[in-house]
Each structure stands twice: as structure tokens, then as C-alpha cells.
Design an enzyme around this catalytic site. Structure first.
Site, mmCIF file in Angstrom:
data_model
loop_
_atom_site.group_PDB
_atom_site.id
_atom_site.type_symbol
_atom_site.label_atom_id
_atom_site.label_comp_id
_atom_site.label_asym_id
_atom_site.label_seq_id
_atom_site.Cartn_x
_atom_site.Cartn_y
_atom_site.Cartn_z
ATOM 1 N N LYS A 189 0.821 -1.205 0.000
ATOM 2 C CA LYS A 189 0.000 0.000 0.000
ATOM 3 C C LYS A 189 0.858 1.261 0.000
ATOM 4 C CE LYS A 189 -4.322 -1.649 2.027
ATOM 5 N NZ LYS A 189 -4.097 -3.074 1.874
ATOM 6 N N GLU A 237 -2.775 6.788 7.940
ATOM 7 C CA GLU A 237 -3.388 7.856 7.164
ATOM 8 C C GLU A 237 -4.374 8.638 8.026
ATOM 9 O OE1 GLU A 237 -3.532 5.874 2.709
ATOM 10 O OE2 GLU A 237 -5.312 5.755 3.981
ATOM 11 N N ARG A 241 -7.240 -8.092 -8.558
ATOM 12 C CA ARG A 241 -7.974 -9.354 -8.662
ATOM 13 C C ARG A 241 -9.449 -9.042 -8.867
ATOM 14 N NH1 ARG A 241 -10.430 -9.007 -3.748
ATOM 15 N NH2 ARG A 241 -9.220 -8.156 -2.019
#
Length: 672
Positions: free
Chosen positions: A116, A200, A292
Site C-alpha cells: 500500500k 493515514e 484481482r
């Protein structure tokens, strides 16, 4: 096109892929663990190969065994589904070495989005908007915490290798940070073998909107509109819908083009999902890209009329995308509700057990059920507890939502605790109907969603009693018909007594409470009716049973109910909901008596992850004592009061049965 593919997954996604492959004339190979030897996906596939023990780390996560199965059966390609090996770059490389096509993106794309933090760097360079945060390589907890302090709380901790809410924690204050970081790192290490974290700024009213993208290896790319996945629990989606409510064409185009920009930045191929946080002011921020197929892909299929698995197979085989962007048409509205074996009233704790009774809504072009289980199957501790996905389509959001609510009312499951009532309450809640959505929806509207059932026992228990009386009569009639004298008075079940009313008297148990029942049987001509008194209410009714359906007539009001039975336990399903009951037998003992023993017990089968206190150490109320893991979820056992742990009964790594005593605890006044 491929003639045979292997599906490196299980459950509903494996069954879903098999259906499309069969329609395309492609043979399928399933792989299975010990626990899945007789599973639905194994029975549906043309061939199946056993690859190991029940825990996924001994079977579905061992890439070499999966590749060996593909070679053995002559499969030309492997579809990984989602989860397990679907985003594993090393597995993708190994497939290529064996000249087996991996039905997914190329290795560089998987690696680029596998972290990430690295993904944020790539997106920043591609001018994709980002949420403020720390995505650095230095994983010193003090540095991560300092970044959180600088941003200001609340913040969101996320595993860089994560997904599905694993390794993720909301932190609302500085005092919670250390414990949350430690828990997130443990969970991430267990789920992904990597405990690298990012932090975050946590937006307090965001919507979770994701864009379905598709790219081929001929430089073509499209977006198939968007999905709103804002309604979540434990950072995992509960109900998804497409398109996102209130989405303007301009914003849809902006987000779609930004998603394609994200995909092109990493040379993407195949199906992918770019996830954004959409703020109340219309600004949006890149969150992550899943390389995916997504669990919620059916809602996109319903509004686009496209089979995304077929698209995957065609792109993997080297074909161009079936349609261009201007050829894609958005039609109607769709919802997906995830049917889970879990207890929403106990913090959504996963449940295990046997699906003793299973009836699904009637499927049609507007109602679709994606599942990997049948009646009689077990919901195992080894895998995710999702039973099925209920997907509905309507001409607009209102009609689709009405169909979702109706279909949820028609779902019948006995044997495990499910979230069906919770989903119905959520889908019929006024804020949800008004599309007042954000990722804190469930917490914000907790009292509305978890309201007490409006049905009363005084209305439902007499219907349960009617069923038992009719079932007894039906069984006795069948026995009598097999005797030499079916008309013998000894075969009668009408509670006949000389010079007295024909009265059945017995007891029903519901939620550990015993209710006396009185059923007076009366005849009027050729008709039989009953006066049933239970829970302070008497009803005048008639009825009959056909299979597992009770047809009742109560004071002229006719309706039917479905009844599931297993080992003396009954579930009465009506459109008003479900009640569970049992007929108390004379030798059952006192159902109100307290169970022997006590203490801190395992909420379900699982594995001991860590012990957080020392024997004899003084602890405070609510202090974490140990952590268990079950069905991909951590469960923390906390001190019930001030006191100390006298003894732990299990060590780290031990398997623990549900209900087992975990430790001996001495409350403060007991330890003095």
C-alpha cells in the site's frame, strides 16, 4: 481459448468461476483440503485434486501444490479467485516458469500494488489524489506514532500488504495508539506474513466508492462504472450497490478516468478495482488497488450485463476487451448482501456449525445467489464464514431495495447464527433507504439497525405450538397406517379424555425460558380447529403441514411459515422474522438452572495467538489478557474486573475448542 483451467480457490468464488467456464466449454479442475473433500466446488468441477490439510496454510496457500495439480491434470491456466494466492507475485512467477497462464495481472503490477505504501508513491507520481499519511519504509513505532500525532486523530492504521480489513485499526486518540499498532501488526503478520504498516488521516464521513477497471495486453482499458461499498463492519463490506447513489455523470467520468490512469501507471492487465474515498464535498482520494476480481463483482455484472469472469478468461487468453468504453451501458440498480455465519449482536463474532436447514429465495433474472454450500454442509473454523452472496437487480434503487428486503425475508437458515435479520434491518432502515451513506453508517445508526424485533412471542409461540400438534398428528397417522388396525383408539392423537375437553398440555422453550402451552382440540363437522393458549394469549386456528411448510388460518388470517427441525430444535420462519424453540421433554430437567462452572471461555473454535498478562500479575478491568484468532479474525479476551490471572490453560499456537475455559481468574476481592 483455454480448454482446461484449474481454480486455486474454494467456496462460492470457485463455484462462480466453474459456472462461466462450463458455459464457455472449458473443463475445470478443483483443488481441495481435508475439510473440503465433499464440498460443492469439488462436486461441480470436472476433476479435483487433494492438496493438503484443512488449515489454508497447509493447502490453499501452498503454491507449489497448486501448480503440481495443474501440471498433473494438464490445466493450461490457473484462476486464483480472490484471497489466498490471487495477489501473490511469487506464485505468478512460478506459474510462468511452468508455462501456465496466471489469470490475473502481470507480476510487476501485482508487486506495485502489493504494498500500500509503494502504491501511494506510484499514484502520487501519476497525479492521482491521495489521502494525507505516512507511507515510509522506516517502521520504527515511534516514527509511525509521531506521524499520527502530527496529522491529528483520528487516524487509520493499515497493513501495507493487506486487504479485507485485516491488519487495519481506527485510532481515535493518542492513548489507544500503541495497543492498536501492536494488534494490527500481529494480524497483518498472521494474514500476509508481513507486518509493515502505514498510517493515514481518517476521514470521518467518507464514502467507499470503487471503480471496476479492465485492461488487455493490446493497450485497451475501460471502467465498468462504480460500486458503493460504504456500509462496513470491521472494515469489511456488508452490503454493496451499483451504481453509487447520487453519482453525477461528471464525477463518474472523473473517477473512472482516474482509475484507468492508476491502472496504466502500473501496466495493468485483466480485472482490477481501484478504491477511492469519496468525501462529502465531492473530492475523492486513492485508497488502494486490488489486483484481482472482487467479492462484490456481481453487482457490476448486473448493471452492465457483462460476465466479468468471461472477460478475465478472454483477456488472459490474449484476446482484446469485448467492448470499448462508449459501448458499455449502465442499466438499473443492483445490491449485494453478504450472508455470513456470525452474530451481529456479539460484535459480529464468526459462528461455526452445520447448515441443518437451508432454503434460499427463488432465483430469477433479478435474483441471484452465489454460494459454495448446500444443506448439511459445515461452516468450518478454517475459512471465512461467508455462506452466500444475495444479489438483486431492479430498474431503479427503490425497486432493487424492495426486492433485496423481500429476498432476505425468504432466506431460511438453521444450524448456525447468521446476519440475515441484521441485513434486513439495515436494508429497511430509513437512512439506508435515503442513501445517507458513509463508512460509519452501522455505528451511527446502531440503535436503529439493532432494534428489538417488533414481533411478539404472544403472536409467534402459538404458531409454533400449532406446528408441533399437527406434526405429532401427522407422524402418528403415518405410524397407524403401517399397523394392522389403523383405526385403533391407541393410534389417536386428539388428547381424548372421558367427560373432559381434548387438551394437549406441554411446554415450549425459547431463549432458555419455559412457556406452558395448552392446546384444546375441537371439531365442527368434518373440520378440526384448535384453541391454543401460550404466553398469555389464546388464538383460534386451523392448519395443515405440507413438507416443511405450515399453512395456518388464525381467525380468518391465512399465511404460511417454514419450519426447520434438527435434533429437537425448531426454527419457525415467517416474513416477520424467525424464532427458535424446542419442545421440553419430561426428562429434560430445569432449563432455567444455571450451568455449572464459570470463568472466561473461548467464544468459538480458534487458535491461541498471544498471552498478554503474567500469572499472578495484577490487572485492571477490561485489560487485555489474551488474544485468539478464528476465521481470520482476532478476538481479545479482557479482564472482567480488577484482579489477577491464576493460570492460563492454553499456550500460544494451541487449538482451542469453542466454550473451553481459557484461564482461571481471581477477582481482586477473591485474591486478597
Amino acid at each position: 481459448m483455454f480448454t482446461k483451467i484449474l481454480i486455486a480457490n474454494r467456496g462460492e468464488i470457485a463455484c462462480r468461476i466453474i459456472k462461466t467456464a462450463r458455459e464457455m466449454g472449458i473443463l475445470t479442475v478443483a483443488v481441495y483440503s481435508d475439510a473440503d473433500a465433499d464440498s460443492l466446488h469439488v462436486n461441480m468441477a470436472d476433476e479435483a485434486i487433494h492438496i493438503g490439510g484443512s488449515p489454508s496454510r497447509e493447502s490453499y496457500l501452498i503454491g507449489d501444490k497448486v501448480i503440481e495439480a495443474a501440471i498433473r491434470t494438464g490445466a493450461q491456466a490457473i484462476h486464483p479467485g480472490y484471497g489466498f494466492l490471487s495477489e501473490n507475485a511469487d506464485f505468478c512467477r512460478k506459474c510462468a516458469k511452468q508455462n501456465i497462464v496466471f489469470i490475473g495481472p502481470p507480476v510487476p503490477a501485482i508487486e506495485a500494488m502489493g504494498s500500500k505504501s509503494a502504491a501511494k508513491v506510484i499514484m502520487e507520481k501519476a497525479n492521482v489524489p491521495l489521502v494525507p499519511g505516512y507511507h515510509g519504509d522506516d517502521q520504527n513505532p515511534a516514527i509511525i506514532k509521531q506521524a499520527a500525532d502530527d496529522m491529528g486523530y483520528p487516524v487509520l492504521l493499515k497493513a501495507t500488504a493487506g486487504g479485507g480489513g485485516k491488519g487495519m485499526r481506527q485510532v481515535w486518540s493518542e492513548s489507544e495508539f500503541d495497543e492498536a499498532l501492536a494488534a494490527a501488526k500481529r494480524e497483518s503478520l498472521s494474514s500476509f506474513g508481513d507486518d509493515t504498516m502505514l498510517v493515514e488521516k481518517y476521514l470521518t464521513q467518507p464514502r467507499h466508492v470503487e471503480i471496476q477497471v479492465f485492461c488487455d495486453n493490446h493497450n485497451n482499458a475501460v471502467y465498468l462504472f462504480e460500486r458503493d461499498c460504504s456500509v462496513q463492519r470491521r472494515h469489511q463490506k456488508v452490503i454493496e450497490e451499483a451504481p453509487a447513489p447520487g453519482m453525477s455523470e461528471e464525477l463518474r467520468k472523473q473517477m473512472g478516468e482516474s482509475a484507468i490512469q492508476s491502472a496504466k501507471a502500473i501496466g495493468y492487465q485483466g480485472a482490477g478495482t481501484v478504491e477511492f474515498l469519496l468525501d462529502v464535498d465531492g473530492s475523492f482520494y486513492f485508497m488502494e488497488m486490488n489486483t484481482r476480481l472482487q467479492v462484490e463483482h456481481p453487482v457490476t455484472e448486473m448493471i452492465s450485463g457483462q460476465d466479468l469472469v468471461e472477460w478475465q478468461l478472454r483477456v488472459a487468453a490474449g484476446e482484446t476487451l469485448p467492448l470499448k468504453q462508449n459501448e458499455l451501458v449502465l442499466n438499473g440498480h443492483a445490491f449485494e448482501a453478504r450472508i455470513y455465519a456470525e452474530d451481529p449482536n456479539n460484535d459480529f463474532l464468526p459462528a461455526t456449525g452445520k447448515l441443518n436447514y437451508l432454503r434460499i429465495p427463488v432465483e430469477s433474472e433479478h435474483v441471484r445467489i452465489d454460494t459454495g454450500v448446500r444443506q448439511g454442509d459445515d461452516v468450518s473454523v478454517f475459512y471465512d464464514p461467508m455462506i452466500a452472496k444475495l444479489i438483486v437487480w431492479g430498474e431503479n434503487r427503490e425497486k432493487a431495495l424492495q426486492l433485496l428486503a423481500k429476498s432476505l425475508m425468504e432466506y431460511r437458515i438453521q444450524g448456525v447464527t447468521t446476519n440475515i435479520d441484521f441485513l434486513y434491518n439495515l436494508a429497511t432502515a430509513k437512512p439506508f433507504q435515503q442513501a445517507d451513506l458513509d463508512t460509519g453508517f452501522i455505528e451511527k445508526h446502531h440503535d436503529l439497525i439493532f432494534h428489538e424485533d417488533e414481533k411478539t412471542l404472544a403472536d409467534e409461540l402459538p404458531i409454533a405450538a400449532l406446528y408441533l400438534v399437527l406434526a405429532q398428528a401427522s407422524k402418528a397417522k403415518a405410524v397407524a397406517n403401517n399397523t394392522n388396525d389403523p383405526h385403533s383408539p391407541w393410534n389417536a392423537t386428539n388428547a381424548w379424555r372421558l367427560n373432559e375437553a381434548n387438551i394437549h398440555a406441554f411446554e415450549l422453550e425459547h431463549n432458555d425460558i419455559i412457556y406452558p402451552v395448552q392446546v384444546e382440540e375441537k371439531r365442527q363437522g368434518s373440520s378440526t380447529f384448535y384453541l391454543i393458549t401460550v404466553a398469555g394469549k389464546t388464538i383460534d386456528c386451523q392448519g395443515h403441514i405440507d413438507g416443511d411448510t405450515l399453512f395456518a388460518n388464525v381467525n380468518g388470517y391465512r399465511f404460511n411459515a417454514t419450519v426447520g427441525e434438527n435434533l429437537g430444535q425448531y426454527s419457525l420462519f415467517r416474513q416477520t422474522g424467525v424464532i427458535h424453540f424446542a419442545k421440553v421433554e419430561p426428562d429434560c430437567g430445569d432449563a432455567n438452572s444455571e450451568q455449572a462452572g464459570g470463568g472466561l471461555t473461548a467464544p468459538m473454535n480458534g487458535t491461541m495467538v498471544t498471552l498478554l498478562a503474567d500469572v499472578g500479575e495484577a490487572v485492571k478491568k477490561d485489560q487485555p489478557l489474551l488474544i485468539m484468532e478464528a476465521m481470520k479474525m482476532e478476538h481479545t479476551i479482557r479482564a472482567p474486573s480488577d484482579g489477577s490471572v491464576s493460570e492460563f490453560y492454553f499456550n500460544v499456537g494451541d487449538m482451542v475448542d469453542g466454550g473451553a475455559e481459557l484461564l482461571a481468574f481471581a477477582a481482586e476481592d477473591e485474591s486478597k
